[in-house]
Design an enzyme around this catalytic site. Structure first.
Site, PDB file in Angstrom:
ATOM      1  N   HIS A  68       0.639  -1.180  -0.001  1.00 29.38           N
ATOM      2  CA  HIS A  68       0.341  -0.090  -0.283  1.00 29.38           C
ATOM      3  C   HIS A  68       1.272   1.215   0.369  1.00 29.38           C
ATOM      4  O   HIS A  68       1.394   1.101  -0.199  1.00 29.38           O
ATOM      5  CB  HIS A  68      -1.230  -0.314   1.049  1.00 29.38           C
ATOM      6  CG  HIS A  68      -0.843  -0.385   2.462  1.00 29.38           C
ATOM      7  ND1 HIS A  68      -0.240  -0.957   3.098  1.00 29.38           N
ATOM      8  CD2 HIS A  68      -0.430   0.660   3.298  1.00 29.38           C
ATOM      9  CE1 HIS A  68       0.657  -0.753   4.452  1.00 29.38           C
ATOM     10  NE2 HIS A  68       0.930   0.583   4.732  1.00 29.38           N
ATOM     11  N   HIS A  70       1.702   4.097   2.043  1.00 22.60           N
ATOM     12  CA  HIS A  70       2.044   4.920   3.098  1.00 22.60           C
ATOM     13  C   HIS A  70       4.062   4.635   2.859  1.00 22.60           C
ATOM     14  O   HIS A  70       3.889   3.728   2.715  1.00 22.60           O
ATOM     15  CB  HIS A  70       1.786   3.529   4.694  1.00 22.60           C
ATOM     16  CG  HIS A  70       0.910   3.924   4.936  1.00 22.60           C
ATOM     17  ND1 HIS A  70       0.022   3.702   5.907  1.00 22.60           N
ATOM     18  CD2 HIS A  70      -0.196   5.164   5.142  1.00 22.60           C
ATOM     19  CE1 HIS A  70      -1.344   3.906   6.180  1.00 22.60           C
ATOM     20  NE2 HIS A  70      -1.397   5.723   5.556  1.00 22.60           N
ATOM     21  N   ASP A  72       6.279   3.932   4.618  1.00 22.23           N
ATOM     22  CA  ASP A  72       6.754   3.304   5.079  1.00 22.23           C
ATOM     23  C   ASP A  72       7.295   1.715   4.248  1.00 22.23           C
ATOM     24  O   ASP A  72       7.074   0.804   4.835  1.00 22.23           O
ATOM     25  CB  ASP A  72       7.071   2.790   6.868  1.00 22.23           C
ATOM     26  CG  ASP A  72       5.559   2.436   7.210  1.00 22.23           C
ATOM     27  OD1 ASP A  72       4.132   3.339   6.693  1.00 22.23           O
ATOM     28  OD2 ASP A  72       5.053   1.574   8.322  1.00 22.23           O
ATOM     29  N   HIS A  73       6.336   1.514   3.701  1.00 16.93           N
ATOM     30  CA  HIS A  73       5.842   0.199   2.497  1.00 16.93           C
ATOM     31  C   HIS A  73       6.386   0.735   1.161  1.00 16.93           C
ATOM     32  O   HIS A  73       6.751  -0.082   0.519  1.00 16.93           O
ATOM     33  CB  HIS A  73       4.643   0.302   2.601  1.00 16.93           C
ATOM     34  CG  HIS A  73       3.982  -0.489   3.841  1.00 16.93           C
ATOM     35  ND1 HIS A  73       4.156  -1.948   4.258  1.00 16.93           N
ATOM     36  CD2 HIS A  73       3.907   0.055   5.336  1.00 16.93           C
ATOM     37  CE1 HIS A  73       3.847  -2.727   5.551  1.00 16.93           C
ATOM     38  NE2 HIS A  73       3.667  -0.656   5.968  1.00 16.93           N
ATOM     39  N   HIS A 157      -8.037  -1.424   5.796  1.00 15.69           N
ATOM     40  CA  HIS A 157      -6.314  -0.311   6.207  1.00 15.69           C
ATOM     41  C   HIS A 157      -6.309   1.254   5.853  1.00 15.69           C
ATOM     42  O   HIS A 157      -6.349   1.576   6.266  1.00 15.69           O
ATOM     43  CB  HIS A 157      -4.872  -0.846   5.818  1.00 15.69           C
ATOM     44  CG  HIS A 157      -4.080  -0.377   6.670  1.00 15.69           C
ATOM     45  ND1 HIS A 157      -3.498   0.454   7.949  1.00 15.69           N
ATOM     46  CD2 HIS A 157      -2.359   0.151   6.015  1.00 15.69           C
ATOM     47  CE1 HIS A 157      -2.396   0.329   8.079  1.00 15.69           C
ATOM     48  NE2 HIS A 157      -2.047   1.279   7.049  1.00 15.69           N
ATOM     49  N   GLU A 203       1.550  -8.652   9.549  1.00 15.17           N
ATOM     50  CA  GLU A 203       1.680  -7.878  10.222  1.00 15.17           C
ATOM     51  C   GLU A 203       1.331  -7.757  12.291  1.00 15.17           C
ATOM     52  O   GLU A 203       0.366  -8.583  12.137  1.00 15.17           O
ATOM     53  CB  GLU A 203       1.390  -6.122   9.912  1.00 15.17           C
ATOM     54  CG  GLU A 203      -0.013  -6.342  10.067  1.00 15.17           C
ATOM     55  CD  GLU A 203      -0.470  -4.621  10.562  1.00 15.17           C
ATOM     56  OE1 GLU A 203      -0.270  -4.130  11.388  1.00 15.17           O
ATOM     57  OE2 GLU A 203      -1.630  -4.588  10.451  1.00 15.17           O
TER      58      GLU A 203
END
Lengths: 600, 972
Positions: A68, A70, A72-73, A157, A203
Site C-alpha cells: 500500500h 504508506h 514505510d511501505h 487499512h 504484520e
C-alpha cells in the site's frame, strides 16, 4: 528438500521501512520497499547491498510487490529502482499506483527543499520509477513468469491496501502488508479465502492489544464535536492527509447530514484535495455502504465540507477544521491552534498518536502553558481531546485472519519484538503451527513438502478406482501402475502401456504351490468337494469348475493330482500370477487349513 | 417453373397447418384429450433432428394439459424417450414428465414404473438426475403410499454411488423427502436392507463434492422438517462440517447444528482436549457464535440469525457473547462502556475524557489470555461491527430475541444497542431502535445511555425520530434529570421539526404516565411558577407549552399532590386542552374546583364499566322493543344511533363497538323507513319519489354493509352472517323496487334468478349459522323457496315483499374486540394558500403521509384517490414498501402521488383521500365456498357474483391547491 527462505531487510521485529525478501522455489521476491521515519541517515532505507554485492538487482529479483501507499511501505522505491538500479516489474494495486507518487513527491519536497538534503531522489526519478509499475486488480492472478504467480486480496487499512499471495507450483506465501479486520466508515474489512499457504507473513503492530468496539469511539467523537459546535465553539482536528482524514470526513459529513447541522466544516487544501479525488474514483475499494450508495451520491463528494482558507480562521461562529499535519508540530494546524487556543469554548481533537516533543504530545500530556518560538508563552484554555482511530488489525483480528487462511506456518513482521513474542506463543498454542519472528537480516528457512503432480491416464484411473468400494476423496488410495519419469514429467501408466513404450517384452511371474490334502476319495470327488467348499467361502468371487477337472477362482488355477505313493494324500496345485498374489496366498492358506469334515 | 411448383407446395403445406390450427382452437375442452397427445405424437414423429424435436417439446411445455389426458401424453413421451438418442431431448422429456405429474387431479402412480424403468438404461448423468427429479415429484404426490416410498428409496439408494454429483444430489433429495418418518412402521419394511435413512445420508457428509455434502445436510434438515427425530450422533459429524471449505456447506451445517441443539438441548457433550463436559445447547451456541466471524457473509448472516432462537442456552454463555476482553500491551483495559458506567456511578457524569484515561490497568497473565476462544466470546460484538449490514441487522434481531427472554441479558446488551443508534445505515438504526422498544420492559435507561438515545432525536429521517418517540413512550427513566433531559431534547426536536408535534405530545403523555413521581419535583420549573410573583401567562397555542402541559397533566393523574402546584391559568388551560386534545389529556380530579359541567367534562364521564353497560342497555332496548308502532321504533332507533355515536366519540375504547352497532342500526332504520306501509299501498307510478327513496335506501344499506364487513377488524363469522343477511334484505328491497317500476316481465326473470342464486349461496355459506336465525328474513325465505322457484317473477316479488315486511330484526352479537379502520392524512395539510405550480403535461410529485389504524393488510387494500375539479378521479396504488409498521395495529403510509393535468387558467383545489379497497370474494365466508371451484378450472370459471370489488373512503378528504401552468414555448 524444497525450502522457503525469508529475510526481512526492514520491519523485522520493528515498525518502519518494511522490506522483506522471500525466495520460494528458486524465485526471489521483494515485498514492500519502505523508509524508516525515525532515521535521517542511511538507516532510513533498507540495506539493498544485502541482496547482491555487485551484481545487478534485476538479475536477482524476479519482482517487487508494494502492499500500500504508506511511506514505510513504499518510501524507498525510487531510491531502490533508480539510484540502486532495478528494472524488473513492480506490482501494486491501482489506487496505490495513483496515490503513491503524490506521497513520494511530498516526502521528497520535505527532505530536499525543507531540510536541504542532497543525494536524494528527484521528481524525475519518481516518474521513472512509476513507469516500471504494473497495476493489478483484486483477485486477479498475474503470471510474473511461467512459474511465479501473484494474486491480490483486499486488506482494508487504507485505500488500495492489499494482501498478496505469491505462488510457485504448489508452494505459496501470503504477505498481508498492513490490514484491518474491522470495517470503518470508508473501508471494508480484510478478507482472504482458505488458500492454505505454506507461510503467512503477517504484520503484528497490535500484537498485544484487543480493541474496544469502534462505535463507542465514533460516538464519543461525534458527541464531542457536536456539543462544542452547539456551544458556538470552534473545533480543530489535526490530521495527516490520507487515510484517517477521509474516514473522519465521512463520519462528520454523514453526521451533519443526519442531524441537519449547519455549522461549516473546512478541510485544508493541498495534498488532501488531490487524495480525495482518488478516493472518489476508486469506489470499488471502499466499504459496502459507499459502494451501494454512490449511484445516488458519491460519499466523497462532500456537501458540508469545504476547502479552507487562511482567512476563515478568524470568522465568528462555530466551525470544524481539519488541518495538517497531525501532530501539531508545524504548518497550518499549528497556526490555527495558536489562534484558537485562548478560548475555552474551542476544542482540539487529536485523532492519533503524537511523537514526543511535538506540541500535540505536550497538550495531550496535560501541559496548559506552552513555550512557542520567540519565547512566547501560549496559554491553552481550549479543551483537548484524544481519540484513537487506528486501522491495524488487533490481536484478535490477526488470529481471525490466520483462521481464515489456514497457513502451515506463520511469520510475524512489522511489530515490536516483545509483543510479537506473546502473539507467537499464542499462535503456536492455538493453531499448532510454527511461528517465526526473524530480526532484520536474519534468515528464516522453512521446509516444505510440495505436491508432485503426476499424470495418469483416464483409463487406468477409472479401472483402478473401480476396484475399491466407494471412492472417498479424503483418504489416500493405493493404485497399481508404472511410474515413468521422462523429460521432467511424471506419468502413471498401466504396465502394458509402459512395456509398449519402453519396448520391453512382458514376463509373467507365476507362483505355484502344492497343497497336500488327506483324502481317501477319488480325485474328481475331492475336486468337487474343494469346489463346493471354495464356493461356500468365497461368495464374492467367481469360482468355476472346468470340464477338465480343474477349478478356476477368478484367474487362479487349482488342479488336483493323485500322489502315486499314498492314495490317501492328494496334492492340489495352486497356481497364480504375480498380479493375483493377494488372492492366491489367501487361497493357499485357506486350502492348507483343510476341507471341512462334514461333506454333503 | 420449378420454383413456382415449390411455392405451391409450400403454400399447400402452410394451408394445411392453418386448418389444423383452426380446428384445434374450435374444439371444445373435452375434445382436446385425444387431439393433444395425438398432435404431440405427430409433431415428434415429424421432427427430423433432435433440435427440432426439442423445439416441439418446448412449445408443448407452454400449454397446459388437463388431468385426464396426462397419462396419454406421458405414454407418447415415454415412447419417444426410448427411441431418442439425443441426451438433451431425453432431458427435456424427463423434465416434462415431472411437470406433467404435478398436474392437479392426476395420480402419477401409473407412470412410476415407467419412470423407474427408464432409469435403468440411461447413460447420461444429466438425464438421470432429471429422471430422479421426476421421481421426486411423483414421490411427493404419493407420500401416503408406503410401498411407493420404499420402492423409490431403493432406487435412490442404488444411484447414490453414481459418479456424477447431480445424480447423487437428487438421490439425497429423494431420500430426504421420502425417508420413512415412522420408525419400523412395518416389520418387513425395516428388515428390508436396513434402511437407516439417517445413516445413509450421514455417510454422504464426507462426500468429495461440496454440492453433494450440502444436499446431504439439506436432506437431513428435510427429514427433520417432516418430523423425523434426528439422532444425536450426527452432532459430531455436523460440527466437523463447520470447518468445511465451501460456504454453502458451512451455512447448511450451521442450520443442522441449530436443529440438533433444539432437539437435544440438555444432553451432555465432552469438550475436546479437556475432560470437561457441557450441555449440548451451550456447545452448539459456542460453535454458532464462532461462525459469526466466518469468512463468508452468507454464513455470518445465517449464524447471527440462528443465535436469536437459542433461548435455552445458559446465561453464563449468553453473557459471554457481549464480552470481549480488552487489553493493551498485555494489560487489561476497561471498555468504554465500563468506563461510562463507572463515571456515572461516581457521580461525575460527562467529564471530558483525558488522554490516557483509558490507560491499561492490571497486568494480564499471558497464559490466561485466550485469543480465539472456542466459546461464545464477543460473538455479538463482532456481529454488530460487521462490514455487511445484513449481518448487523441479523445480529440486532438476534439480540432482541435473546434479550426478550432474559432480563439480565437485556440489561447487558443495552450499551451495544445504544451504540447501534449511530450505525451508518438507516435500516440498522431503525431496527435497533425497534429492538430497544421491544425489550424496554426489562430495562431502565441510565442517564448517559439516555443521553445517547436522545441525541438521535435530531436525526433528519422522520422514521428514525418516530421510532424513537415510540421507544421513549415505553422507556423507564431512573432520575428526574433524565426526565428533564428527555423533555428538553423533545422540545428541541419540536422546534427543529414542527411536523413531529403529534408524535411528541403522545410520547410525553406516556412519559408523564410512567414517571409521576419524577415529574413532580420538576413542575414549578416547568411551569415557571414563582412563589411570590405572578409570571406571565404562556401562550396557549405554543406547541412546546402544550407539550409541557401534556407531560404534567398525565403525571398528575396518579399524583394527587401535583395540582396544588398549578397556577390559575394552568387550570384554565387544562379545561381547554381536555376538550380540544382529549386523547392526550386524561381526566383529572381537581380539588376545590368546580369544573365546567358540559357533557364532555371528564369528571362527569363515567368510568369504563358504566359506559359499557350503557352501550349494552341501549342495544338491548332496541332489540327487545319489536312490537312498537313503526313511528316510535324509528324514533328509538334514531335516538340510539345518536347515543352510540356520541359514546364512540367520548370513549375511544368503545368507539369500534359503538360505531359498528350504530351502523347496523342505521341499516335497520333505513330498511324500516323504506318499508313503511303507506308507501307501498299506492300504485307505483304515482309515487316516484318514494320509489327513489326506497332504492336509495337499498343502495345505502348495501354500502353500509360493505363498510361493516371490511372496515372493522375483529369481525367474526357470527357478525358476517348478520351483515350478509342485511345485504340480502337490501337486495330483496332493490328487487321489489325495480319490479314495481319496470314494465314488462323479461328483465325481471334474470333478476329473480340472480336473487334466488344468492339466497342459495347464502344458505350454503352459512349453513352452520342458520339455526341461530329463527324468524328472520332468510329463514322464512328458505321455507318458501320451493314456491319461489316455481312461481312467476311477479308473484315471487309479492312473496318477497310480504316476507321482508314480516321478518324480524336480528340481534347483532357484539364481537370481543372490534376496531374501526381509520386513517388521517397528516400531509398534505391542506392549509396552504400557495398553489403547487407545475407545467401542464408534466408530472408533479405530491408527498402523502398518513397514519392508518386497525387496517388489515394495508399493502393490498389501501389506495389513494385524487379527485380533480373536473370530476376526473385517479386511483393510486401505493407500493408495499411505502407502508411502515410502527406498532401493532398501526401503519404509516408515506408515499408520493404523481399529479398531472392539462393547463388551467387559475389555481384550483384537488381532493386527496384514502380508500379502502375490498373484494367481496375475499371475505371470510365466500372463500370457503368458491375454493373448490377455483382451482379445478381456472379458465372456465364464470365471473363470480362474489367478485364485487369496491372501495370505501375512510379518511377525510384533504384539499390541495394546484396550478398546472401552460407549457412555455420552447426556444427555437
Amino acid at each position: 528438500m524444497p525450502e522457503i527462505k525469508v529475510t526481512p531487510l526492514g520491519a523485522g521485529q520493528d515498525v518502519g521501512r518494511s522490506c522483506i525478501l522471500v525466495s520460494i522455489a528458486g524465485k526471489n521476491v521483494m515485498l514492500d520497499c519502505g523508509m524508516h521515519m525515525g532515521y535521517n541517515d542511511d538507516r532510513r532505507f533498507p540495506d539493498f547491498s544485502y541482496i547482491t554485492q555487485n551484481g545487478r538487482l534485476t538479475d536477482f529479483l524476479d519482482c517487487v510487490i508494494i502492499s500500500h501507499f504508506h511511506l514505510d511501505h513504499c518510501g524507498a522505491l525510487p531510491y531502490f529502482s533508480e539510484m540502486v538500479g532495478y528494472d524488473g516489474p513492480i506490482y501494486m494495486t491501482h489506487p496505490t499506483k495513483a496515490i503513491c507518487p503524490i506521497l513520494l513527491e511530498d516526502y521528497r519536497k520535505i527532505t530536499v527543499d525543507k531540510k536541504g538534503e542532497t543525494n536524494f531522489f528527484t521528481s524525475q526519478m519518481i516518474k521513472d520509477c512509476m513507469k516500471k509499475v504494473v497495476a493489478v486488480h483484486l483477485h486477479q492472478t498475474i503470471q510474473v513468469d511461467d512459474e511465479l504467480e501473484i494474486k491480490a486480496y483486499y486488506a482494508g487499512h487504507v485505500l488500495g491496501a492489499a494482501m498478496f499471495q505469491i505462488k510457485v507450483g504448489s508452494e505459496s506465501v501470503v504477505y498481508t502488508g498492513d490490514y484491518n479486520m474491522t470495517p470503518d466508515r470508508h473501508l471494508g474489512a480484510a478478507w482472504i479465502d482458505k488458500c492454505r499457504p505454506d507461510l503467512l507473513i503477517s504484520e503484528s503492530t497490535y500484537a498485544t492489544t484487543i480493541r474496544d468496539s469502534k462505535r463507542c469511539r465514533e460516538r464519543d467523537f461525534l458527541k464531542k464535536v457536536h456539543e462544542s459546535v452547539e456551544r458556538g465553539g470552534k473545533v480543530l482536528i489535526p490530521v495527516f492527509a490520507l487515510g484517517r482524514a477521509q474516514e473522519l470526513c465521512i463520519l462528520l459529513e454523514t453526521f451533519w447530514e443526519r442531524m441537519n447541522l449547519k455549522a461549516p466544516i473546512y478541510f485544508s487544501m493541498g495534498l488532501t484535495e488531490k487524495a480525495n479525488h482518488y478516493y472518489k474514483l476508486f469506489i470499488t475499494w471502499t466499504n459496502q455502504k459507499i459502494r451501494k450508495t454512490f449511484v445516488q451520491r458519491n460519499m466523497f463528494e462532500f456537501k458540508h465540507i469545504k476547502a479552507f482558507d487562511r482567512a476563515f480562521a478568524d470568522n465568528p461562529g462555530p466551525m470544524v477544521v481539519f488541518a495538517t499535519p497531525g501532530m501539531l508540530h508545524a504548518g497550518q494546524s499549528l497556526q490555527i491552534f495558536r489562534k484558537w487556543a485562548g478560548n475555552e469554548k474551542n476544542m482540539v481533537i487529536m485523532p492519533g498518536y503524537c511523537v514526543q516533543g511535538t506540541v500535540g504530545h505536550k497538550i495531550l500530556s496535560g501541559q496548559r502553558k506552552l513555550e512557542m518560538e520567540g519565547r512566547q508563552i501560549l496559554e491553552v484554555k481550549m479543551q483537548v481531546e484524544y481519540m484513537s482511530f487506528s486501522a491495524h488489525a488487533d490481536a484478535k483480528g490477526i488470529m481471525q485472519l490466520i483462521r481464515q487462511a489456514e497457513p502451515r506456518s506463520v511469520l510475524l513482521v512489522h511489530g515490536e519484538a516483545k509483543k510479537m513474542e506473546f502473539l507467537k506463543q499464542k499462535i503456536e498454542q492455538e493453531f499448532h503451527v510454527n511461528c517465526y519472528m526473524p530480526a532484520n537480516g536474519e534468515t528464516t528457512t522453512l521446509f516444505t513438502s510440495p505436491n508432485i503432480p503426476v499424470d495418469i491416464s483416464l483409463g487406468l484411473l477409472k479401472r483402478e478406482s473401480a476396484i475399491g468400494l466407494v471412492p472417498d476423496s479424503k483418504k489416500p488410495k493405493l493404485m497399481h501402475g508404472t511410474l515413468i519419469m521422462k523429460d521432467n514429467s511424471f506419468r502413471l501408466v498401466s504396465p502394458e502401456q509402459a512395456l509398449k513404450e519402453l519396448g520391453l517384452g512382458e514376463h509373467q511371474l507365476r507362483f505355484t504351490c502344492r497343497v497336500h490334502i488327506q483324502d481317501p476319495r477319488k480325485e474328481h470327488e475331492m475336486v468337487l468337494r474343494v469346489y463346493n467348499h471354495l464356493k461356500g467361502v468365497l461368495k464374492d468371487y467367481s469360482v468355476q469348475h472346468l470340464p477338465d477337472g480343474s477349478i478356476m477362482v477368478e484367474s487362479i488355477l487349482i488342479q488336483a493330482t493323485a500322489q502315486s505313493e499314498d492314495q490317501g494324500t492328494k496334492v492340489l496345485l495352486v497356481s497364480w500370477t504375480y498380479q493375483d498374489e493377494e488372492l492366491g496366498s489367501y487361497l493357499t492358506s485357506l486350502l492348507k487349513k483343510g476341507l471341512p469334515q462334514t461333506t454333503a | 417453373m420449378a420454383a413456382h411448383l415449390k411455392k405451391r407446395v409450400y403454400e399447400e403445406f402452410t394451408k394445411v397447418v392453418q386448418q389444423q390450427h383452426e380446428e384445434l382452437s374450435a374444439k371444445k375442452l373435452r375434445l382436446t384429450k385425444p387431439s393433444k397427445s395425438a398432435a404431440l405424437h405427430v409433431d415428434l414423429c415429424k421432427a427430423t433432428s433432435p433440435a427440432e424435436a426439442l423445439q416441439y417439446l418446448l412449445q408443448f411445455a407452454r400449454k397446459p394439459v388437463e388431468a385426464e389426458s396426462v397419462e396419454g401424453v406421458v405414454r407418447i413421451l415415454l415412447e419417444h424417450y426410448y427411441k431418442e438418442n439425443d441426451a438433451s431431448v431425453r432431458l427435456k422429456i424427463a423434465s416434462l414428465l415431472g411437470l406433467l405429474s404435478k398436474t392437479a387431479g392426476f395420480s402419477p402412480d401409473c407412470i412410476m414404473d415407467d419412470a423407474i424403468n427408464t432409469l435403468q438404461n440411461e447413460k447420461s448423468h444429466q438425464v438421470l438426475a432429471q429422471l430422479l427429479d421426476t421421481l421426486l415429484v411423483i414421490g411427493t404426490k404419493l407420500t401416503e403410499n408406503p410401498a411407493v416410498r420404499m420402492r423409490l428409496l431403493d432406487v435412490a439408494c442404488k444411484y447414490l454411488t453414481d459418479s456424477s454429483h447431480g445424480v447423487r444430489n437428487k438421490c439425497l433429495q429423494l431420500i430426504g423427502y421420502l425417508g420413512s418418518v415412522e420408525k419400523g412402521a412395518t416389520k418387513e419394511a425395516e428388515s428390508l436392507a436396513t434402511k437407516d435413512v439417517q445413516k445413509i445420508i450421514g455417510d454422504h457428509f464426507n462426500d468429495q463434492d461440496p454440492r453433494v455434502r450440502t444436499a446431504a445436510i439439506k436432506a437431513m434438515l428435510q427429514l427433520h422438517e417432516r418430523g423425523l427425530k434426528l439422532q444425536q450422533t450426527i452432532y459430531s459429524q455436523a460440527c466437523k462440517l463447520l470447518s468445511d471449505d465451501y460456504e454453502q456447506v458451512r451455512s447448511a451445517a450451521v442450520q443442522l447444528i441449530w436443529v440438533l441443539s433444539q432437539l437435544y438441548p440438555e444432553s451432555i457433550v465432552p469438550i475436546p482436549s479437556s475432560n470437561e463436559e457441557i450441555r449440548l445447547v451451550d456447545d452448539a451456541f459456542g460453535k454458532i457464535c464462532h461462525m459469526v466471524s466466518d469468512g463468508s457473509w452468507v454464513v455470518r448472516v445465517q449464524a447471527a440469525k440462528l443465535l436469536g432462537s437459542m433461548q435455552q442456552v445458559s446465561s453464563h454463555f449468553l453473557e459471554q457473547t457481549l464480552d470481549k476482553k480488552l487489553m493493551s500491551d498485555l494489560r487489561r483495559k476497561r471498555t468504554a462502556h465500563e468506563r461510562a458506567k463507572e463515571l456515572y456511578s461516581s457521580g461525575e457524569f460527562s467529564s471530558g475524557r483525558k488522554w490516557g484515561d483509558d490507560a491499561p490497568k492490571e497486568e494480564i497473565d499471558t497464559g490466561a489470555v485466550n485469543l480465539i476462544e472456542s466459546g461464545a466470546c464477543g460473538a455479538f460484538v463482532h456481529g454488530l461491527e460487521d462490514e455487511m449490514y445484513e449481518v448487523r441487522i441479523a445480529a440486532v434481531e438476534a439480540l432482541c430475541m435473546l434479550a426478550q427472554s432474559s432480563p439480565s441479558f437485556a440489561e447487558k446488551c443495552l450499551d451495544f444497542l445504544v451504540d447501534m443508534f449511530n450505525d451508518e445505515i438507516e435500516e440498522v438504526r431503525l431496527q435497533s431502535i425497534h429492538t430497544m422498544r421491544k425489550i424496554s420492559n426489562n430495562i431502565t435507561l441510565r442517564e448517559d445511555q439516555l443521553d445517547t438515545v436522545l441525541a438521535v432525536l435530531e436525526d433528519s429521517s422522520r422514521d428514525i425520530r418516530e421510532a424513537l418517540h415510540e421507544l421513549l413512550c415505553c422507556t423507564n427513566v431512573s432520575t428526574k434529570e433524565g426526565i428533564h433531559l428527555a423533555l428538553v431534547e423533545l422540545l428541541k426536536n419540536l422546534t427543529k421539526y414542527p411536523t413531529d408535534r403529534e408524535s411528541i405530545w403522545k410520547c410525553l403523555k406516556f412519559l408523564g404516565c410512567r414517571h409521576p413521581t419524577l415529574v413532580l419535583p420538576l413542575v414549578p420549573e416547568l411551569l415557571s411558577t414563582h412563589p411570590f410573583f405572578d409570571t406571565p401567562e404562556p401562550d396557549m397555542d405554543d406547541p412546546a407549552y402544550i407539550a409541557v402541559l401534556v407531560l404534567i397533566f398525565n403525571a398528575a393523574k396518579t399524583c394527587p399532590t401535583m395540582p396544588a402546584l398549578f397556577s390559575d391559568h394552568t387550570f384554565r388551560h387544562y379545561a381547554y386542552l381536555r376538550d380540544s386534545l382529549s386523547h392526550l389529556v386524561p381526566p383529572l380530579r381537581l380539588p376545590g374546583r368546580k369544573l365546567v359541567s358540559s357533557p364532555v367534562s371528564p369528571s362527569v364521564t363515567p368510568h369504563e364499566d358504566p359506559s359499557q353497560q350503557f352501550l349494552q342497555q341501549s342495544l338491548e332496548r332496541v332489540y327487545n322493543l319489536q312490537h312498537l308502532d313503526p313511528q316510535s321504533t324509528q324514533e328509538l332507533l334514531e335516538f340510539t344511533i345518536r347515543d352510540l355515536q356520541r359514546l364512540g366519540e367520548l370513549q375511544s375504547e368503545l368507539a369500534g363497538v359503538a360505531d359498528f352497532s350504530a351502523t347496523y342500526l342505521r341499516c335497520q332504520l333505513l330498511l324500516i323507513k323504506a318499508l313503511q306501509e303507506k308507501l307501498w299501498n299506492v300504485a307505483a307510478p304515482l309515487y316516484l319519489k318514494q320509489n327513489a327513496l326506497a332504492s336509495a335506501a337499498a343502495k345505502q344499506i348495501m354500502e353500509e354493509t360493505y363498510k361493516m364487513e371490511f372496515m372493522y377488524s375483529g369481525v367474526e363469522n357470527r357478525q358476517v352472517v348478520i351483515i350478509h343477511h342485511m345485504r340480502l334484505q337490501a337486495k330483496a328491497l332493490q328487487l321489489i323496487v325495480t319490479a314495481r317500476t319496470t314494465r314488462g316481465v323479461e328483465p325481471l326473470f334474470g333478476m329473480c334468478e340472480n336473487f334466488l342464486q344468492e339466497v342459495d349461496s347464502f344458505q350454503r355459506c352459512f349453513i352452520s349459522e342458520l339455526p341461530h336465525m329463527q324468524d328472520s328474513f332468510v329463514d322464512k325465505l328458505l321455507d318458501l323457496m320451493p314456491r319461489l322457484v316455481t312461481s312467476k317473477p311477479s308473484e315471487a316479488v309479492k312473496i318477497l315483499q310480504t316476507t321482508l315486511r314480516q321478518s324480524t330484526f336480528l340481534h347483532l352479537p357484539l364481537p370481543e374486540q372490534i376496531h374501526r379502520a381509520t386513517s388521517t392524512i397528516i400531509e398534505p395539510a391542506g392549509e396552504s394558500d400557495n398553489p403547487l405550480r407545475f407545467t401542464s403535461g408534466l408530472v408533479v410529485a405530491l408527498d402523502v403521509d398518513a397514519t392508518l389504524e386497525h387496517v388489515q393488510d394495508p399493502q393490498s387494500t389501501v389506495k389513494v384517490q385524487v379527485l380533480y375539479p373536473d370530476g376526473q378521479a385517479q386511483l393510486i396504488h401505493p407500493k408495499p414498501a411505502d407502508f411502515r409498521n410502527p406498532g401493532p395495529g398501526r401503519h404509516r403510509l408515506i408515499t408520493q402521488v404523481y399529479l398531472s393535468h392539462t393547463a388551467w387558467t387559475e389555481p384550483c383545489q384537488i381532493e386527496v383521500r384514502l380508500l379502502l379497497a375490498y373484494n367481496s370474494s375475499k371475505s371470510k365466508a365466500s372463500t370457503r365456498l368458491s375454493k373448490s371451484t377455483w382451482i379445478d378450472s381456472m379458465e372456465a370459471l364464470p365471473p363470480s357474483e362474489y367478485g364485487i370489488e369496491g372501495t370505501i373512503p375512510f379518511s377525510k378528504p384533504v384539499k390541495v391547491y394546484i396550478m398546472p401552468k401552460p407549457a412555455r414555448r420552447a426556444l427555437v
